[in-house]
Design a protein around this motif. Structure first.
Motif, PDB file in Angstrom:
ATOM      1  N   TRP A   1       0.833  -1.207   0.000  1.00 41.15           N
ATOM      2  CA  TRP A   1       0.000   0.000   0.000  1.00 41.15           C
ATOM      3  C   TRP A   1       0.871   1.262   0.000  1.00 41.15           C
ATOM      4  O   TRP A   1       0.520   2.275  -0.611  1.00 41.15           O
ATOM      5  N   LEU A   2       1.973   1.193   0.696  1.00 41.70           N
ATOM      6  CA  LEU A   2       2.865   2.349   0.672  1.00 41.70           C
ATOM      7  C   LEU A   2       3.356   2.598  -0.744  1.00 41.70           C
ATOM      8  O   LEU A   2       3.437   3.738  -1.214  1.00 41.70           O
ATOM      9  N   MET A   3       3.648   1.494  -1.411  1.00 41.73           N
ATOM     10  CA  MET A   3       4.099   1.602  -2.800  1.00 41.73           C
ATOM     11  C   MET A   3       3.052   2.346  -3.626  1.00 41.73           C
ATOM     12  O   MET A   3       3.363   3.264  -4.390  1.00 41.73           O
ATOM     13  N   ILE A   4       1.790   1.913  -3.465  1.00 40.93           N
ATOM     14  CA  ILE A   4       0.725   2.568  -4.227  1.00 40.93           C
ATOM     15  C   ILE A   4       0.665   4.050  -3.876  1.00 40.93           C
ATOM     16  O   ILE A   4       0.549   4.928  -4.741  1.00 40.93           O
ATOM     17  N   THR A   5       0.789   4.340  -2.584  1.00 39.55           N
ATOM     18  CA  THR A   5       0.763   5.737  -2.150  1.00 39.55           C
ATOM     19  C   THR A   5       1.855   6.537  -2.846  1.00 39.55           C
ATOM     20  O   THR A   5       1.624   7.636  -3.352  1.00 39.55           O
ATOM     21  N   VAL A   6       3.039   5.951  -2.866  1.00 36.72           N
ATOM     22  CA  VAL A   6       4.162   6.649  -3.490  1.00 36.72           C
ATOM     23  C   VAL A   6       3.881   6.888  -4.964  1.00 36.72           C
ATOM     24  O   VAL A   6       4.126   7.984  -5.488  1.00 36.72           O
ATOM     25  N   LEU A   7       3.336   5.872  -5.622  1.00 37.69           N
ATOM     26  CA  LEU A   7       3.052   6.040  -7.048  1.00 37.69           C
ATOM     27  C   LEU A   7       2.048   7.165  -7.263  1.00 37.69           C
ATOM     28  O   LEU A   7       2.219   8.020  -8.147  1.00 37.69           O
ATOM     29  N   LEU A   8       1.000   7.181  -6.450  1.00 36.06           N
ATOM     30  CA  LEU A   8      -0.003   8.242  -6.592  1.00 36.06           C
ATOM     31  C   LEU A   8       0.634   9.608  -6.327  1.00 36.06           C
ATOM     32  O   LEU A   8       0.424  10.570  -7.077  1.00 36.06           O
ATOM     33  N   GLY A   9       1.431   9.653  -5.265  1.00 32.78           N
ATOM     34  CA  GLY A   9       2.086  10.917  -4.936  1.00 32.78           C
ATOM     35  C   GLY A   9       2.963  11.378  -6.082  1.00 32.78           C
ATOM     36  O   GLY A   9       2.984  12.557  -6.442  1.00 32.78           O
ATOM     37  N   ALA A  10       3.691  10.425  -6.660  1.00 34.34           N
ATOM     38  CA  ALA A  10       4.584  10.790  -7.753  1.00 34.34           C
ATOM     39  C   ALA A  10       3.801  11.294  -8.948  1.00 34.34           C
ATOM     40  O   ALA A  10       4.218  12.253  -9.613  1.00 34.34           O
ATOM     41  N   SER A  11       2.664  10.672  -9.205  1.00 33.77           N
ATOM     42  CA  SER A  11       1.913  11.156 -10.366  1.00 33.77           C
ATOM     43  C   SER A  11       1.327  12.542 -10.079  1.00 33.77           C
ATOM     44  O   SER A  11       1.270  13.401 -10.970  1.00 33.77           O
ATOM     45  N   PHE A  12       0.948  12.771  -8.838  1.00 43.85           N
ATOM     46  CA  PHE A  12       0.509  14.123  -8.474  1.00 43.85           C
ATOM     47  C   PHE A  12       1.618  15.123  -8.775  1.00 43.85           C
ATOM     48  O   PHE A  12       1.414  16.148  -9.433  1.00 43.85           O
ATOM     49  N   LEU A  13       2.799  14.784  -8.311  1.00 42.61           N
ATOM     50  CA  LEU A  13       3.923  15.687  -8.484  1.00 42.61           C
ATOM     51  C   LEU A  13       4.224  15.887  -9.968  1.00 42.61           C
ATOM     52  O   LEU A  13       4.497  17.003 -10.422  1.00 42.61           O
ATOM     53  N   GLY A  14       4.112  14.792 -10.705  1.00 43.92           N
ATOM     54  CA  GLY A  14       4.340  14.893 -12.153  1.00 43.92           C
ATOM     55  C   GLY A  14       3.373  15.884 -12.775  1.00 43.92           C
ATOM     56  O   GLY A  14       3.767  16.763 -13.553  1.00 43.92           O
ATOM     57  N   LEU A  15       2.111  15.762 -12.406  1.00 48.23           N
ATOM     58  CA  LEU A  15       1.110  16.667 -12.977  1.00 48.23           C
ATOM     59  C   LEU A  15       1.400  18.112 -12.579  1.00 48.23           C
ATOM     60  O   LEU A  15       1.244  19.042 -13.380  1.00 48.23           O
ATOM     61  N   GLU A  16       1.833  18.273 -11.321  1.00 44.05           N
ATOM     62  CA  GLU A  16       2.113  19.635 -10.878  1.00 44.05           C
ATOM     63  C   GLU A  16       3.270  20.231 -11.680  1.00 44.05           C
ATOM     64  O   GLU A  16       3.221  21.389 -12.097  1.00 44.05           O
ATOM     65  N   ILE A  17       4.283  19.407 -11.891  1.00 46.12           N
ATOM     66  CA  ILE A  17       5.417  19.903 -12.672  1.00 46.12           C
ATOM     67  C   ILE A  17       4.953  20.245 -14.084  1.00 46.12           C
ATOM     68  O   ILE A  17       5.298  21.285 -14.648  1.00 46.12           O
ATOM     69  N   TYR A  18       4.120  19.374 -14.626  1.00 46.56           N
ATOM     70  CA  TYR A  18       3.585  19.672 -15.948  1.00 46.56           C
ATOM     71  C   TYR A  18       2.827  21.002 -15.934  1.00 46.56           C
ATOM     72  O   TYR A  18       2.994  21.851 -16.812  1.00 46.56           O
ATOM     73  N   GLU A  19       2.020  21.185 -14.906  1.00 43.83           N
ATOM     74  CA  GLU A  19       1.223  22.418 -14.809  1.00 43.83           C
ATOM     75  C   GLU A  19       2.134  23.641 -14.789  1.00 43.83           C
ATOM     76  O   GLU A  19       1.941  24.591 -15.545  1.00 43.83           O
ATOM     77  N   PHE A  20       3.137  23.586 -13.929  1.00 38.08           N
ATOM     78  CA  PHE A  20       4.066  24.714 -13.834  1.00 38.08           C
ATOM     79  C   PHE A  20       4.749  24.947 -15.176  1.00 38.08           C
ATOM     80  O   PHE A  20       4.882  26.077 -15.647  1.00 38.08           O
ATOM     81  N   TYR A  21       5.181  23.856 -15.760  1.00 40.95           N
ATOM     82  CA  TYR A  21       5.876  23.962 -17.033  1.00 40.95           C
ATOM     83  C   TYR A  21       4.987  24.672 -18.050  1.00 40.95           C
ATOM     84  O   TYR A  21       5.398  25.569 -18.778  1.00 40.95           O
ATOM     85  N   HIS A  22       3.751  24.261 -18.044  1.00 41.84           N
ATOM     86  CA  HIS A  22       2.765  24.823 -18.949  1.00 41.84           C
ATOM     87  C   HIS A  22       2.620  26.342 -18.731  1.00 41.84           C
ATOM     88  O   HIS A  22       2.655  27.121 -19.678  1.00 41.84           O
ATOM     89  N   TYR A  23       2.468  26.735 -17.486  1.00 42.03           N
ATOM     90  CA  TYR A  23       2.319  28.169 -17.195  1.00 42.03           C
ATOM     91  C   TYR A  23       3.555  28.945 -17.627  1.00 42.03           C
ATOM     92  O   TYR A  23       3.467  30.022 -18.221  1.00 42.03           O
ATOM     93  N   VAL A  24       4.703  28.403 -17.274  1.00 43.33           N
ATOM     94  CA  VAL A  24       5.939  29.102 -17.623  1.00 43.33           C
ATOM     95  C   VAL A  24       6.028  29.240 -19.132  1.00 43.33           C
ATOM     96  O   VAL A  24       6.420  30.277 -19.662  1.00 43.33           O
ATOM     97  N   HIS A  25       5.620  28.189 -19.795  1.00 40.71           N
ATOM     98  CA  HIS A  25       5.641  28.205 -21.240  1.00 40.71           C
ATOM     99  C   HIS A  25       4.750  29.312 -21.792  1.00 40.71           C
ATOM    100  O   HIS A  25       5.071  29.953 -22.783  1.00 40.71           O
ATOM    101  N   GLU A  26       3.642  29.517 -21.138  1.00 41.84           N
ATOM    102  CA  GLU A  26       2.744  30.584 -21.579  1.00 41.84           C
ATOM    103  C   GLU A  26       3.266  31.968 -21.236  1.00 41.84           C
ATOM    104  O   GLU A  26       2.679  32.970 -21.612  1.00 41.84           O
ATOM    105  N   GLY A  27       4.333  32.006 -20.475  1.00 34.99           N
ATOM    106  CA  GLY A  27       4.915  33.292 -20.130  1.00 34.99           C
ATOM    107  C   GLY A  27       4.665  33.731 -18.700  1.00 34.99           C
ATOM    108  O   GLY A  27       5.014  34.846 -18.316  1.00 34.99           O
TER     109      GLY A  27
END
Ligand code: HEA
Ligand code: HEA
Ligand code: CUA
Ligand SMILES: [Cu+2]
Lengths: 361, 626, 110, 208
Positions: D104-130
């Motif tokens: 279950w911890l493994m699953i938690t970590v995976l979910l957390g990592a995907s959250f973080l991935g999305l957040e990084i994507y979001e930031f990247y996206h905003y920065v890209h827009e200026g």
């Protein structure tokens, strides 16, 4: 071993002495000698609160002196084990209730005055002819000098605030760079000049400054703003409404060229040496000058707010402003004079010209 | 100082202290470094007073004055007063609750080293291009405009030492919550423990806003953000709020432990139970609680508007009530007691009028319209030196005399102690009383000079003269420490004879494991109770003699703190476009996080002291700490 | 400290009992979780649907607050006995947090 | 406490996280840290609210125009779910079922990592827009608030992984049980903060 009583006597003696000396504060600048309605209100609060605090101190002192004199071990003997008293609900109640009462006594005028002094509703009231009923001054604080704009009158001055007595004067206070604070101790408490918003308050001036020994009230910058914070002084001239009207009219006129020859050379130099790029010499205008408006320079009480007003100091200032106000924004002559200092003749001429700038004669 | 100093050589002793996780040794480290910073801050104060002794003096230049004044305030508050108090908390509080150590000995050491490296970092600014010069409050607009790296030293140095303080705060809280000896209910805790508890709670909740504010400052100055940059939509008032949300609780973080120390002293030297113990406890809690709701009284002139000013003015005044409760309960503790004027008591007795004078001026400043006149004038300087010097510093000096025998096993000279007191006390009033009037006569604070035409010469001269007395007092205190240490006359468990709480029940200095057996607490002033009942053994114990588990020493706290120290240099020079800054940041953080990882991966289970050794120890055979 | 681990081995019945207890507790957790998801959905749709701001803001803040309580009391077991002191500190922290935010968005700004 | 002591589900204490003095201390200390963290985030939130939509004259970006709710909504769901999975992990911890806990911890970590991935994507996206970090006061406040939360997530993931790896061979005992318990507390706290970020930054941002 201490002798509580002796110490107490010493204290009163010292306190009395100091109250006596306190009267020596200069009336140009002391909050203890109020010369305006606001300062008077605040002084009254000071008196009220001092009385309350004195009462507190006296009560504490009485209990204190009795306690430390009556119960010394040297009197009671080394073996004595005192009764281990737990406390007393009655006493606890007493010394909770009495301070609360005292607090209420000072809280009521505090709240009242807080709202009263912030009441600037009448600031924008217009008379029937569309003019403002009250005088408003826009104060802009800049690294180490003050600019005063009279929007309704269309004039601007610097370093010396000129105001009529016996009426409310409203102020819009803002900073052009870092934070400063606008304070005229004998007229009323301060308000900060923030870079991000304009603060508004009012003061009244009850006494004509010509009656003072120095002819002006002293104003101060009260917020640390850099090396020359201590030198960011300004002066306040108060005059009756009539004189003030006259002053305003004189300010609104275009300045005439000086008649004196030396001063005329000075005027020329003032343009040549690019002084004019920073300093306006006409009282008509708005805020935003890089350097102080010099239209009233001849009427000033000080050079740059701090130096005694004479040609010697003026020349010294122009030659080396940093020496007097470290970090101020006026450049060395070398920066506009091909790397050279100004010559003595040039300085004489400039000084003569600047001294001739006046609206009061 | 410690008995194994002669035994194992100087280097070994130093190493032992550096790696120690023993709360008593860490306390000594706090005392030494806090004392050093107090001297530095004091020298800065003397420089201020020399510069201001006459109109138009040119002892310090304008820029230098601002640096000295800023560093005086910052050093005194963050690096002297607070660490000295943390030192006494460390030394005494675990003993008072009958604990073997604090809850997290390792973190205790880490907290100290973070503070220490932060303090060193801050003071290095003197040698690396200029100290901070925007006041200890570091208001944002001026701080952003300041050109040297001074402000960056301030921001990064305080970040590091702030983490240290936060860690100590949490540590003390957990210690008090979890590690009290059997029978020690909350309402039987000595007042110094109580005030430690509440002050730690204030640290817990007040330091985060400061950390965040400084964080913004670092990012604005070094990494291009715009929190305080008005041109880009930023707002400098945010700094003021966050700073004072921290700053006001901070002054109670200073004064509450001082109150605790004086509470102990009044009880001991009046030979009497604290009058109104319960009221004192609740007053302490209330002060802590109100402390969070008054911060804007430092900002009355900012222009927040009459509603905010009125609310904060009223909230501030309320604090006078619980503080008054304390004052009167102390007076009533003396009342009917048998008062001995030993040096600590002298300080305590000197404290009452001094602090009341400072407190009532505080209430005057709380009257917002009056504060429009008082704010940023010397009246304020007078107020806070009355409460800080007249409260906190007197408490620190008192505690030094009171607890010196407990910490070092030898008594400071009473005679010299009294000389110090009188010099310091007279000098203190001479310096600061007159400053009230300077303020009222229109003198703003933080001015490096003043004109002869303002009428402030005489009073400033008097004020400067007073500072000389204070300096003499401090010097005599240093002499006292040296002489006492050289003489080294050993004392017993309860050198003052009237000790009431647990720390006086064990040897001075206590063995490194504190209590061989955890004591059983039977009431408030538990040691006094046993004494009065004629208990020959000193205490009743809650457990049989058995093995004691102790933590190992560790060098890692020093390494972790050093990593942050290194990283800070990288960050500091980052805007100068130097190629090495980012690698240095990374390196520093690697050191810190690497040692954190090492710490969590390596099991550190400590060691046991065996029962036989304890018995030997009790019979007077010294066992070595390790 | 030396003597704080008490070794106790449960009997079979006791063991079965606590297992059942825990399983039941876990089911409660699932319910809380479902509620959290549900609350988030409501908040999201309320905003997406574009009701009046004055209506939505208090509602979504309230929904967030409920979630906090669920997390603290169910997931983080703040209600367990012996947690009184930490609950006190946690609420003190939240109280300070609340005043700070409240003043920042109300009286303290111009 | 003996670190090598082996437990069975029957001998495993009821509250393994507070079965030892060390555990108790850690437990209380960590909660106190969370109280401090509440104030930390409150300072960030308050600043964010004060600086929302503030920028230099002519600033392009405001919250209402910038944020894209669907992505953030997905992130919210992921993080909430990871909170539940960490509860499952603790459930198994209490039952002394090490394998399931790790899973279950493994699953938690995976979910957390995907959250973080999305957040990084979001930031990247905003920065890209200026919309960069140094754009305006608003952008600084936004990235600092959300980024600080992101840093907490990252730290939490590292903590989870370190514990899982370190104890993989060793199994559960009263020495490491408190550590597992604390990291799960931490994870819930991060979740709580996110709920507020979602509400205050994104939802309230979109309505303007
Ligand atoms: C140890 C530190 C300490 C302590 C304990 C206090 C205590 C108090 N302080 Fe002080 N204060 C500072 C340190 C401290 N202060 C510092 C460092 C600054 C300046 C920061 C800076 O700008 O650099 C400052 C500034 C400061 C200001 C801002 C002034 C300004 O800049 O304009 C105000 C305003 O309200 C204030 C108020 C108070 C009050 C009401 C108390 C109260 O807690 C005092 C309560 C005590 C008593 C009142 C005495 C005992 C009571 C009785 C005997 C009962 C009866 C009394 C009455 C009914 C009045 N303080
Ligand atoms: C704990 C806090 C603390 C303490 C203890 C002190 C102690 C003293 N302070 Fe200070 N002070 C502050 C906190 C403190 N101060 C703060 C926060 C400010 C505001 C800063 C700002 O505006 O930003 C301030 C500001 C301040 C000012 C106003 C500066 C200004 O506004 O321009 C003045 C002026 O008189 C002053 C004086 C003194 C004096 C004379 C002492 C004396 O009590 C000092 C006594 C100590 C000594 C005299 C030590 C003597 C040491 C030796 C003689 C060493 C011997 C040497 C060796 C053996 C190596 N302080
Ligand atoms: Cu301007 Cu000080
Ligand atoms: Cu305060």
């Amino acid at each position: 071993m201490i002798n509580g009583l002796k110490k107490w006597r010493l204290f009163t003696l010292m306190a009395a002495l100091i109250f006596f000396l306190a009267g020596c504060g200069r009336e140009e600048i002391s909050t203890l000698i109020p010369a305006g309605g606001v300062a008077q209100d605040q002084f009254n609060l000071l008196l009220l609160s001092s009385a309350v605090m004195l009462f507190v101190i006296i009560v504490v002192t009485i209990v204190y002196v009795l306690a430390i004199t009556k119960f010394r071990r040297s009197k009671l003997g080394d073996e004595m084990i005192p009764e281990q008293v737990e406390g007393s609900a009655k006493l606890e109640f007493l010394w909770t209730a009495i301070p609360i009462v005292l607090i209420i006594i000072i809280a009521i005028p505090t709240v009242y005055q807080t709202f009263d002094l912030a009441d600037t509703r009448t600031m924008d009231v217009e008379a029937e002819d569309g003019s403002m009923t009250n005088l408003t001054v826009n104060v802009v604080a800049k690294l180490y000098w003050w600019e005063f704009e009279y929007p309704e009158q269309g004039i601007v001055t610097a370093q010396e605030l000129v105001v009529p007595t016996d009426q409310r004067v409203y102020f819009n206070v803002v900073s052009a760079d870092v934070k400063h604070s606008f304070w005229i101790p004998s007229i009323g408490g301060k308000i900060d000049a923030n870079p991000e918003n304009t603060n508004t308050f009012y003061l009244t001036f009850d006494q004509e400054s010509s009656e003072l020994e120095d002819g002006v009230f002293y104003g101060k910058c009260a917020e640390l703003c850099g090396p020359s914070h201590a030198l960011m002084d300004f002066k306040v001239k108060t005059m009756n409404a009539e004189d003030f009207e006259q002053w305003v009219t004189a300010m609104q006129e275009e300045p005439t060229s000086p008649s004196d020859e030396l001063a005329q050379t000075g005027e020329q130099l003032f343009t040549e040496k690019t002084c004019i790029g920073c300093h306006a010499t006409s009282g008509v205008g708005t805020t935003g000058g890089v350097g102080p408006n010099l239209a009233t320079f001849g009427d000033r009480n000080r050079v740059a707010g701090i130096l005694e007003h004479n040609e010697e100091n003026l020349k010294a200032w122009i030659q080396d402003p940093q020496q007097f106000k470290p970090g101020n924004q006026m450049p060395d002559p070398s920066s506009y004079n091909n790397g050279e200092p100004l010559t003595e003749q040039e300085l004489d001429a400039l000084a003569a010209y600047l001294m001739s700038l006046s609206v009061e004669q | 100082m410690s008995s194994n100093a002669q035994k194992s050589g100087f280097g070994a002793t130093v190493w032992d202290y550096i790696t120690s996780v023993d709360h008593k040794k860490i306390a000594i480290l706090y005392l030494m470094s806090g004392g050093l910073f107090f001297l530095i801050g004091g020298i800065e104060a003397m420089m201020i007073r020399i510069q201001l002794m006459k109109a138009g003096n040119d002892f310090l230049s304008a820029g230098t004055y601002n640096e000295v004044m800023t560093m005086h305030g910052t050093t005194m508050i963050f690096l002297a007063a607070m660490p000295l108090l943390l030192g006494f908390m460390n030394a005494i509080m675990p003993l008072q609750i009958g604990a073997r150590d604090v809850a997290f000995p390792f973190l205790n050491s880490l907290g100290f080293w973070l503070f220490f490296f932060g303090g060193i970092f801050l003071n290095l600014s003197w040698f690396l291009g200029g100290a901070p010069d925007a006041g200890w409050t570091n208001y944002a607009s001026l701080a952003l405009a300041s050109e040297s790296h001074g402000i960056d030293f301030y921001a990064l140095g305080l970040t590091i030492s702030g983490f240290g303080t936060l860690i100590s705060g949490i540590n003390f809280l957990v210690t008090i919550i979890n590690m009290r000896a059997p029978g020690m209910t909350y309402m039987r805790m000595p007042l110094f423990t109580w005030t430690t508890f509440v002050a730690s709670a204030l640290i817990l909740l007040a330091f985060p806003p400061l950390t965040i504010a400084i964080f913004f400052m670092v990012f604005d100055r070094l990494f291009g953000s715009h929190f305080f940059d008005v041109a880009a939509g930023g707002n400098t008032i945010i700094w003021e709020h966050l700073f004072w949300i921290f700053g006001h609780p901070e002054v109670y973080i200073l004064i509450l432990p001082a109150f605790g120390i004086f509470s102990e002293i009044f009880a001991i030297f009046s030979r009497k139970r604290l009058f109104g113990y319960t009221a004192l406890v609740f007053a302490t809690i209330l002060i802590g609680f109100y402390g969070f709701m008054v911060w804007a009284h430092h900002m009355f002139t900012v222009g927040l508007g009459p509603t905010a000013n009125a609310i904060f003015a009223l909230a501030t005044m309320i604090i006078a009530v619980p503080t008054g409760v304390k004052i009167f309960n102390w007076l009533l503790t003396i009342w009917g007691g048998s008062v001995s004027f030993a040096t600590p008591m002298l300080y305590a007795v000197g404290f009452i009028p001094s602090f009341v004078a400072g407190g009532v001026t505080g209430v005057m400043q709380a009257m917002a319209p009056l504060d429009y006149q008082l704010h940023d004038s010397y009246f304020i300087v007078a107020h806070f030196h009355y409460v800080i010097v007249g409260g906190v510093v007197l408490a620190i000096f008192a505690a030094t005399h009171l607890y010196w025998p407990k910490m070092f096993g030898t008594m400071l000279s009473e005679k010299l102690g009294k000389v110090t007191f009188w010099l310091f006390f007279i000098g203190f009033h001479l310096t600061f009383f007159i400053q009230h009037f300077l303020g009222l006569m229109g003198m703003p604070r933080r001015v490096y000079t003043f004109g002869a035409d303002q009428g402030w010469d005489l009073f400033n001269a008097i004020s400067s003269a007073g500072a000389v007395f204070m300096a003499l007092g401090v010097i005599i205190m240093l002499v006292n420490v040296v002489l006492t240490t050289v003489k080294n006359e050993r004392v017993g468990n309860d050198p003052w004879g009237d000790g009431r709480t647990l720390e006086w029940a064990i040897p001075s200095p206590p063995p490194f494991y504190n209590f061989a057996q955890t004591p059983l607490v039977r009431g408030l002033d538990t040691y006094w109770i046993e004494k009065m009942e004629g208990n020959k053994e000193g205490m009743i114990y809650a457990e049989p003699l058995g093995d004691i588990h102790m933590p190992n020493n560790s060098f890692l706290p020093v390494v972790m703190s050093f990593g942050l120290f290194v990283a800070s240099f990288g960050a500091l020079y980052h805007p100068d476009d130097l190629p090495w800054t980012i690698p240095v940041i990374v390196l520093g953080l690697l050191i810190t996080f690497g040692s954190m990882l090492l710490r969590s991966l390596k099991d550190d289970l400590g060691f046991h002291i065996h029962k036989e050794d304890l018995i030997k120890d009790r019979e007077g055979v010294k066992t070595d700490g390790h | 400290m030396a003597h704080d681990v008490h070794d106790y081995v449960r009997t079979k019945e006791e063991y079965e009992y606590v297992r059942r207890q825990r399983a039941q507790e876990m089911r409660h957790m699932l319910t809380s979780f479902a509620m959290m998801i549900f609350l988030t959905l409501i908040a999201f749709t309320a905003v997406a649907a574009g009701f009046s701001t004055y209506l939505i803001v208090p509602i979504i803040l309230l929904l967030a607050a409920i979630q906090v309580v669920l997390q603290l009391y169910h997931f983080m077991h703040l209600s367990n006995k012996g947690s009184g002191t930490i609950a006190f500190f946690m609420f003190s922290g939240m109280f300070v947090a609340f005043i700070v935010i409240l003043t920042f968005v109300t009286i303290i700004w111009w | 406490m003996d670190i090598n002591k082996k437990y069975t589900p029957q001998s495993w204490p009821d509250h393994p996280e507070t079965a030892t003095m060390e555990g108790k201390n850690k437990f209380v200390g960590f909660w106190l840290l969370l109280a401090a963290e509440s104030v930390t985030f409150a300072s960030l939130f308050a600043t964010y609210l004060a600086l929302k939509d503030k920028g230099p004259s002519g600033m392009e970006f405001t919250a209402a125009e910038l944020f894209e709710l669907p992505l953030v909504f997905a992130m919210t769901m992921i993080l909430l779910t990871s909170s539940l999975t960490s509860v499952y992990a603790m459930y198994h911890m209490k039952n002394h079922n090490f394998k399931s806990m790790q899973a279950w911890l493994m699953i938690t970590v995976l979910l957390g990592a995907s959250f973080l991935g999305l957040e990084i994507y979001e930031f990247y996206h905003y920065v890209h827009e200026g919309f960069g970090y140094t754009n305006s006061a608003f952008s600084s406040a936004f990235y600092t608030l959300v980024g600080t939360h992101g840093a907490h997530v990252l730290f939490g993931l590292g903590w989870f992984i370190a514990l899982m790896v370190r104890n993989a061979k060793r199994g559960l005992n009263t020495y490491n049980a408190p550590k597992f318990f604390l990291v799960s507390l931490y994870w819930h706290f991060i979740d709580v903060v996110w709920v507020f970020i979602f509400t205050v930054v994104y939802l309230m941002g979109v309505i303007g």
